[in-house]
Design an enzyme around this catalytic site. Structure first.
Site, PDB file in Angstrom:
ATOM      1  N   THR A  22      16.794   6.679  -3.193  1.00  0.00           N
ATOM      2  CA  THR A  22      15.514   6.173  -2.716  1.00  0.00           C
ATOM      3  C   THR A  22      15.055   7.104  -1.588  1.00  0.00           C
ATOM      4  O   THR A  22      15.672   8.130  -1.334  1.00  0.00           O
ATOM      5  CB  THR A  22      15.649   4.726  -2.199  1.00  0.00           C
ATOM      6  N   CYS A  23      13.994   6.705  -0.901  1.00  0.00           N
ATOM      7  CA  CYS A  23      13.480   7.570   0.164  1.00  0.00           C
ATOM      8  C   CYS A  23      14.453   7.695   1.340  1.00  0.00           C
ATOM      9  O   CYS A  23      14.377   8.642   2.110  1.00  0.00           O
ATOM     10  CB  CYS A  23      12.123   7.054   0.657  1.00  0.00           C
ATOM     11  N   GLU A  71      12.244  -4.409  -2.977  1.00  0.00           N
ATOM     12  CA  GLU A  71      12.133  -3.206  -3.795  1.00  0.00           C
ATOM     13  C   GLU A  71      13.501  -2.608  -4.121  1.00  0.00           C
ATOM     14  O   GLU A  71      13.714  -2.073  -5.211  1.00  0.00           O
ATOM     15  CB  GLU A  71      11.264  -2.173  -3.066  1.00  0.00           C
ATOM     16  N   ALA A 145      -9.249   6.957   1.199  1.00  0.00           N
ATOM     17  CA  ALA A 145      -8.569   6.883  -0.099  1.00  0.00           C
ATOM     18  C   ALA A 145      -7.157   7.459  -0.032  1.00  0.00           C
ATOM     19  O   ALA A 145      -6.606   7.885  -1.042  1.00  0.00           O
ATOM     20  CB  ALA A 145      -9.387   7.630  -1.151  1.00  0.00           C
ATOM     21  N   GLY A 146      -6.585   7.474   1.173  1.00  0.00           N
ATOM     22  CA  GLY A 146      -5.212   7.947   1.333  1.00  0.00           C
ATOM     23  C   GLY A 146      -4.213   6.872   0.928  1.00  0.00           C
ATOM     24  O   GLY A 146      -4.553   5.903   0.237  1.00  0.00           O
ATOM     25  N   LYS A 147      -2.971   7.022   1.379  1.00  0.00           N
ATOM     26  CA  LYS A 147      -1.898   6.114   0.987  1.00  0.00           C
ATOM     27  C   LYS A 147      -2.196   4.669   1.392  1.00  0.00           C
ATOM     28  O   LYS A 147      -2.046   3.745   0.583  1.00  0.00           O
ATOM     29  CB  LYS A 147      -0.582   6.585   1.632  1.00  0.00           C
ATOM     30  N   ILE A 148      -2.628   4.447   2.640  1.00  0.00           N
ATOM     31  CA  ILE A 148      -2.897   3.093   3.119  1.00  0.00           C
ATOM     32  C   ILE A 148      -4.152   2.529   2.453  1.00  0.00           C
ATOM     33  O   ILE A 148      -4.176   1.362   2.041  1.00  0.00           O
ATOM     34  CB  ILE A 148      -3.060   3.083   4.663  1.00  0.00           C
TER      35      ILE A 148
END
Length: 348
Positions: A22-23, A71, A145-148
Site C-alpha cells: 500500500t502507500c 480500506e 479538479a485536483g485530488k481533493i
C-alpha cells in the site's frame, strides 16, 4: 522496500505467498521452515505467533496510520485473491488468510474501531447535509479538479445532488472530472454565474493566494453553503463574512476528524485483547475442527469447478464427477491427517 521484498521472495524461490503493498507498507506472508538468506535491510521479520498477531492487527486496522480504516481490509483481500491459486500456494496459508479476513470483519462488527469518519471531505459533506437536509434538488459547484476536488465531486454525486458543476483554471482537467461523475465542466471565468445558480460551493483549490474573493461572488438572493477544503485557505475573509454565506472551515473539519481518531484509539486496547484470544484459540484448535475446515475448503473448490463444467457438459455427468472427486479428496485429507498424527505419536 516493496521491490527489495519481491527480490527476496524470488531469491528464496518462494512461490506460495501473499504480497501486500500500500502507500505506507510492503509486506510478504509465506510459510517456510528455513530461509537461505537474510531478509532485506530495515525489513522486520516476524514468525509464528508474532506473525499471526501482526496479520490480525493489519486486518483489523489497528496497525494503520488512520486507526480503524476499512480500506486496508479490502487491500488485504485483493492481495490474497491475487496470489491464491498460484503455484505453490498452500491450503494452510489459505486457511490463515480466510481466518484473518473474517477477523477483520468481526472486529469492525463488535467494536467501534471504525466508527466516526476521519476524512475531512466526508465530514464536510455530512455537515452540508445537516444544514440543507435533502440534497436531491440542490446543485453544487466544485472549484478545483485536483485530488481533493475530485474526491468532493464523487462524494456529492453519491449523495444524489441534482447536479455537480466543476470549474478549474485548467479547463481540460475540469472536463475530465466532469465526464467521470456525469457532471458539467466550466472555465474558471464562469464562476460568478455558476455560484448564482447553486446552493453548495466547494472550494478545493491549492493556490498560494485567494481564489475565491468577493468580486467572484454575485449579488446573492438565497443562502449558500460554502465548504472550504483549500490548503492554504483560498477563500478571502470578506467572503467568509458575507451575510448569505454559511461557511464551513477546513480547521473545523480537521478538529472533528481528530476527535473521531481519539475515540477510535480508545478501542485499540479492546482489539488487542481480541487478537490475543483469537491467536491463542487458532493455535490450540481442535484437530477435528481443523479437518472440518479443510473439508469445507475442498467442497467450495469442487463446487466452483462443477459450476463451470455445467456450462459445457451434461448435468448428470458433472454431478457424478463432482461427488466422486469430493469423496476422494475429503478421504485423502482425512488419511493425510491420520498419518501425520501417527508419525507425531511415534516421534513422541
Amino acid at each position: 522496500m516493496g521491490r527489495k521484498i519481491k527480490n527476496f521472495l524470488d531469491e528464496e524461490g518462494l512461490e506460495g505467498y501473499v504480497f501486500l503493498q500500500t502507500c505506507n507498507r510492503a509486506e510478504a506472508y509465506f510459510l517456510s521452515d528455513t530461509l537461505s538468506s537474510s531478509v532485506p535491510e530495515k525489513a522486520i521479520e516476524r514468525s509464528g505467533e508474532d506473525a499471526l498477531s501482526h496479520l490480525l492487527k493489519v486486518a483489523s486496522g489497528a496497525d494503520s496510520l488512520i486507526v480503524g480504516e476499512t480500506e486496508i481490509l479490502h487491500q488485504l483481500r485483493e492481495a490474497y485473491n491475487e496470489f491464491n491459486g498460484s503455484h505453490g500456494f498452500s491450503s494452510d496459508l489459505e486457511e490463515i488468510f480466510d481466518w484473518a479476513l473474517k477477523f477483520g470483519k468481526k472486529v469492525r462488527r463488535e467494536t467501534d474501531i471504525s466508527s466516526g469518519k476521519t476524512s475531512v471531505v466526508s465530514i464536510g459533506l455530512d455537515h452540508i447535509q445537516e444544514i440543507l437536509e435533502n440534497l436531491d434538488k440542490k446543485k453544487a459547484v466544485v472549484i478545483g479538479a485536483g485530488k481533493i476536488g475530485a474526491k468532493a465531486a464523487r462524494y456529492l454525486k453519491d449523495t444524489g445532488v441534482q447536479g455537480v458543476l466543476v470549474a478549474n483554471r485548467t479547463y481540460e482537467n475540469a472536463v475530465e472530472l466532469a465526464e467521470e461523475i456525469n457532471g458539467e465542466s466550466y472555465r474558471f471565468s464562469k464562476l460568478p454565474e455558476l455560484i448564482r445558480h447553486v446552493e453548495i460551493i466547494v472550494c478545493a483549490t491549492g493556490a498560494p493566494h485567494y481564489t475565491l474573493s468577493k468580486d467572484k461572488i454575485p449579488v446573492l438572493e438565497k443562502n449558500k453553503v460554502l465548504l472550504d477544503l483549500s490548503v492554504p485557505r483560498n477563500v478571502h475573509p470578506e467572503v467568509i463574512e458575507m451575510d448569505k454565506i454559511e461557511y464551513i472551515s477546513y480547521e473545523e473539519l480537521t478538529e472533528k476528524a481528530r476527535e473521531n481518531l481519539v475515540d477510535r484509539s480508545g478501542e485499540v486496547k479492546k482489539v488487542k485483547r481480541m487478537i490475543r484470544d483469537e491467536v491463542e484459540a487458532f493455535l490450540s484448535e481442535d484437530p477435528l475442527e481443523d479437518l472440518y475446515k479443510k473439508a469445507g475448503r475442498i467442497r467450495r473448490k469442487q463446487l466452483e469447478k462443477a459450476m463451470k463444467e455445467l456450462k459445457k457438459r451434461d448435468e448428470g455427468e458433472v454431478l457424478r464427477d463432482f461427488s466422486r472427486s469430493l469423496t476422494d479428496k475429503v478421504l485423502s485429507a482425512v488419511k493425510h491427517e491420520m498419518k501425520s498424527r501417527e508419525e507425531n505419536w511415534e516421534n513422541d
